[in-house]
Design an enzyme around this catalytic site. Structure first.
Site, PDB file in Angstrom:
ATOM      1  N   ASP A   1      -7.607  -4.881  14.227  1.00  0.00           N
ATOM      2  CA  ASP A   1      -7.464  -3.449  13.938  1.00  0.00           C
ATOM      3  C   ASP A   1      -7.187  -3.316  12.446  1.00  0.00           C
ATOM      4  OD1 ASP A   1      -6.893  -0.756  13.933  1.00  0.00           O
ATOM      5  OD2 ASP A   1      -5.002  -0.943  15.013  1.00  0.00           O
ATOM      6  N   SER A   2      -8.207  -3.596  11.656  1.00  0.00           N
ATOM      7  CA  SER A   2      -8.002  -3.677  10.206  1.00  0.00           C
ATOM      8  C   SER A   2      -8.189  -2.330   9.537  1.00  0.00           C
ATOM      9  CB  SER A   2      -9.002  -4.662   9.610  1.00  0.00           C
ATOM     10  OG  SER A   2     -10.314  -4.145   9.739  1.00  0.00           O
ATOM     11  N   THR A   3      -7.675  -2.226   8.317  1.00  0.00           N
ATOM     12  CA  THR A   3      -8.052  -1.139   7.421  1.00  0.00           C
ATOM     13  C   THR A   3      -9.427  -1.473   6.847  1.00  0.00           C
ATOM     14  OG1 THR A   3      -6.868  -2.297   5.667  1.00  0.00           O
ATOM     15  CG2 THR A   3      -5.669  -0.554   6.821  1.00  0.00           C
ATOM     16  N   ASP A   4      -9.901  -0.674   5.909  1.00  0.00           N
ATOM     17  CA  ASP A   4     -11.186  -0.939   5.272  1.00  0.00           C
ATOM     18  C   ASP A   4     -11.121  -2.242   4.459  1.00  0.00           C
ATOM     19  OD1 ASP A   4     -12.333   1.380   6.272  1.00  0.00           O
ATOM     20  OD2 ASP A   4     -11.534   2.590   4.645  1.00  0.00           O
TER      21      ASP A   4
ATOM     22  N   PRO B   1      -5.435  -4.611   1.136  1.00  0.00           N
ATOM     23  CA  PRO B   1      -4.832  -5.622   2.008  1.00  0.00           C
ATOM     24  C   PRO B   1      -5.727  -6.051   3.173  1.00  0.00           C
ATOM     25  CG  PRO B   1      -3.589  -3.546   2.122  1.00  0.00           C
ATOM     26  CD  PRO B   1      -4.586  -3.410   1.027  1.00  0.00           C
TER      27      PRO B   1
ATOM     28  N   GLN C   1       0.835  -1.200   0.000  1.00  0.00           N
ATOM     29  CA  GLN C   1       0.000   0.000   0.000  1.00  0.00           C
ATOM     30  C   GLN C   1       0.874   1.256   0.000  1.00  0.00           C
ATOM     31  OE1 GLN C   1      -2.157  -0.685   3.677  1.00  0.00           O
ATOM     32  NE2 GLN C   1      -0.259  -1.313   4.670  1.00  0.00           N
TER      33      GLN C   1
ATOM     34  N   ASP D   1       0.539   0.829  13.645  1.00  0.00           N
ATOM     35  CA  ASP D   1       0.869   2.136  14.221  1.00  0.00           C
ATOM     36  C   ASP D   1       1.233   2.044  15.698  1.00  0.00           C
ATOM     37  OD1 ASP D   1      -1.728   2.463  15.819  1.00  0.00           O
ATOM     38  OD2 ASP D   1      -2.494   2.214  13.794  1.00  0.00           O
TER      39      ASP D   1
ATOM     40  N   HIS E   1      -8.245   3.932  19.849  1.00  0.00           N
ATOM     41  CA  HIS E   1      -7.411   2.934  20.533  1.00  0.00           C
ATOM     42  C   HIS E   1      -7.946   2.575  21.923  1.00  0.00           C
ATOM     43  CE1 HIS E   1      -4.304   4.218  17.450  1.00  0.00           C
ATOM     44  NE2 HIS E   1      -4.647   2.980  17.180  1.00  0.00           N
TER      45      HIS E   1
ATOM     46  N   GLU F   1       1.126  -8.186  11.566  1.00  0.00           N
ATOM     47  CA  GLU F   1       0.956  -7.025  10.675  1.00  0.00           C
ATOM     48  C   GLU F   1       1.572  -7.412   9.333  1.00  0.00           C
ATOM     49  OE1 GLU F   1      -0.114  -3.500  10.590  1.00  0.00           O
ATOM     50  OE2 GLU F   1       0.600  -3.909   8.555  1.00  0.00           O
TER      51      GLU F   1
END
Lengths: 283, 283
Positions: free
Chosen positions: B155-158, B162, B31, B86, B62, B106
């Site tokens: 804790d995913s992205t959209d 990925p 990404q 992060d 968080h 990750e």
């Protein structure tokens, strides 16, 4: 072509909405009034360039400012609504058959006229025989009231321009006087997130704390307002907003809502620590 | 000059943030990664142009993804964290002395490296001896796990790019298998407001409902995410998130939080009607 409406939430943050067309634009005696059509939010109203409501999410604001106090006070007969020229507050109030009388004080007659023409989804219930509209300054109006209302709803704009007097100590003192002995005031309480809004929120809270024995704040998600995190003030002479709350009674009314429910009523008063701290700073 | 970062929340809605300067920009194997400095939000991280976190409001996300399950499960020893490069989730987890082991999977090592360098406010606790980082595909990792974890935090992205595999039935089935008999999964659950996010939210919920006996959803105000109304999923084999919740115990830990508190814990599970209806549609 592309047409975009942009609102500065702070000088460093902007929300932009793609617009199909502008339906109305005029300068009244008090403010600039615009109405737009958009694909994402449907029709929306701005005053002095600030978003007032959109067809897509106005239900959140209007349900939360009306049904929270209505579900707490056991017997609301007479109500004063301040501002609210779009008609959304009146629409929600007129769902209650037990309400006998609604006085609405809106400074700007043109807002009501424009909303009647362009925002029929909110300005739908001004013809209800219980509704009485006064086009005048709310502070002047309320100075003359005493022991008269069960509930006052302050649906103000931001504390800049025509809405400024609705954030003064004199105004809240007069609200206290205008209420009956178990009366409630609910007000649009700004947002805790961006600094300018948070200062306005603290100022409003300070005024309320000086005037009422019970002062609580509750929150809602309103995506088209700055930060999406919006607060309402609940101030009262007698009734506590959650301790004395009877969910069974409200649910028995069978009112249809899309945001408000009696579990959320209680949950909305559970504020984040950083908001609680801002409020305590001025209590 | 003026430099503005703009994110499309939908093709018709944009949020723009004034930027002081871009600190980092690179395309990893997975990404595009960017880091910016801004006056309003401090430092912020974007992945493929989507806002991941800002210095100003990351505490909300968080705290809510970590402290809610930690306050419910009576004895968390071993945790799996998925994504979270992060470091914000790990930072909150390491506040609990009773946690013995944190595995973090990750996919993108460059995210962790960039955050260690540029986001010290979140990437501050990777050196904790309890933390073990695996740079690999989370689905492949979790397929090998059985009856191992007390808590899994997704804790995913959209669900585009990925993060897509983290929204599949296979993934949630494997989470179930990887948990001990009283384990909990908490996941980033998208937003109910804009249509594309709401569909992703419903898809995620459907997968969870198919895999877990207890599936609840809770909400928070996250101003820099689309609409500011964000959801988290709480799925569990045994523990109910509010019925079995012991606020006294969590409060006795004396952890300092800026958003989360035990009253808000309960309140966050009280969802608006329109969100409840979207969830029920896929249950």
């Amino acid at each position: 072509m592309e047409l975009w409406f942009t609102e500065e939430h702070t000088p460093e943050v902007k929300l932009s909405i793609k617009v199909d067309r502008q339906l109305f634009s005029a300068q009244s005696e008090y403010q600039r009034i615009d109405v737009f059509d958009s694909k994402e939010f449907g029709r929306f109203l701005t005053l002095d360039g600030y978003m007032m409501l959109t067809e897509k999410d106005e239900f959140i604001y209007h349900e939360m400012i009306v049904h929270v106090p209505m579900a707490v006070h056991p017997n609301v007969k007479k109500i004063l609504v301040i501002g609210a020229g779009d008609g959304g507050v009146v629409r929600e109030l007129t769902k209650y058959e037990t309400i006998e009388h609604i006085d609405m004080v809106e400074i700007d007659e043109l807002v009501v006229e424009v909303c009647k023409k362009h925002l029929p989804f909110t300005a739908c219930c001004f013809d209800d025989p219980r509704v009485h509209i006064f086009y005048q300054d709310a502070l002047k109006y309320i100075r003359t009231c005493q022991n008269e209302y069960d509930l006052i709803i302050v649906d103000s704009t931001d504390p800049f321009g025509p809405g400024e007097v609705l954030f003064t100590k004199e105004f809240y003192g007069n609200c206290y006087k205008a209420l009956k002995e178990d009366g409630i005031v609910v007000n649009q309480h700004e947002s805790p997130f961006y600094q300018k809004d948070a200062l306005a929120m603290q100022r409003a809270h300070k005024r309320i704390v000086e005037s009422f024995p019970i002062y609580k704040v509750y929150q809602a998600h309103i995506p088209t307002y700055p930060s999406g995190h919006w607060l309402f003030g609940f101030s009262s002479k007698k009734h506590h907003p959650t301790n004395e709350f009877n969910p069974t009674k409200w649910n028995s009314l069978g009112l249809k809502t899309r945001y408000y429910n009696t579990r959320l009523h209680v949950g909305a008063f559970a504020l984040p620590n950083y908001v609680e701290e801002m409020l305590k700073d001025v209590e």
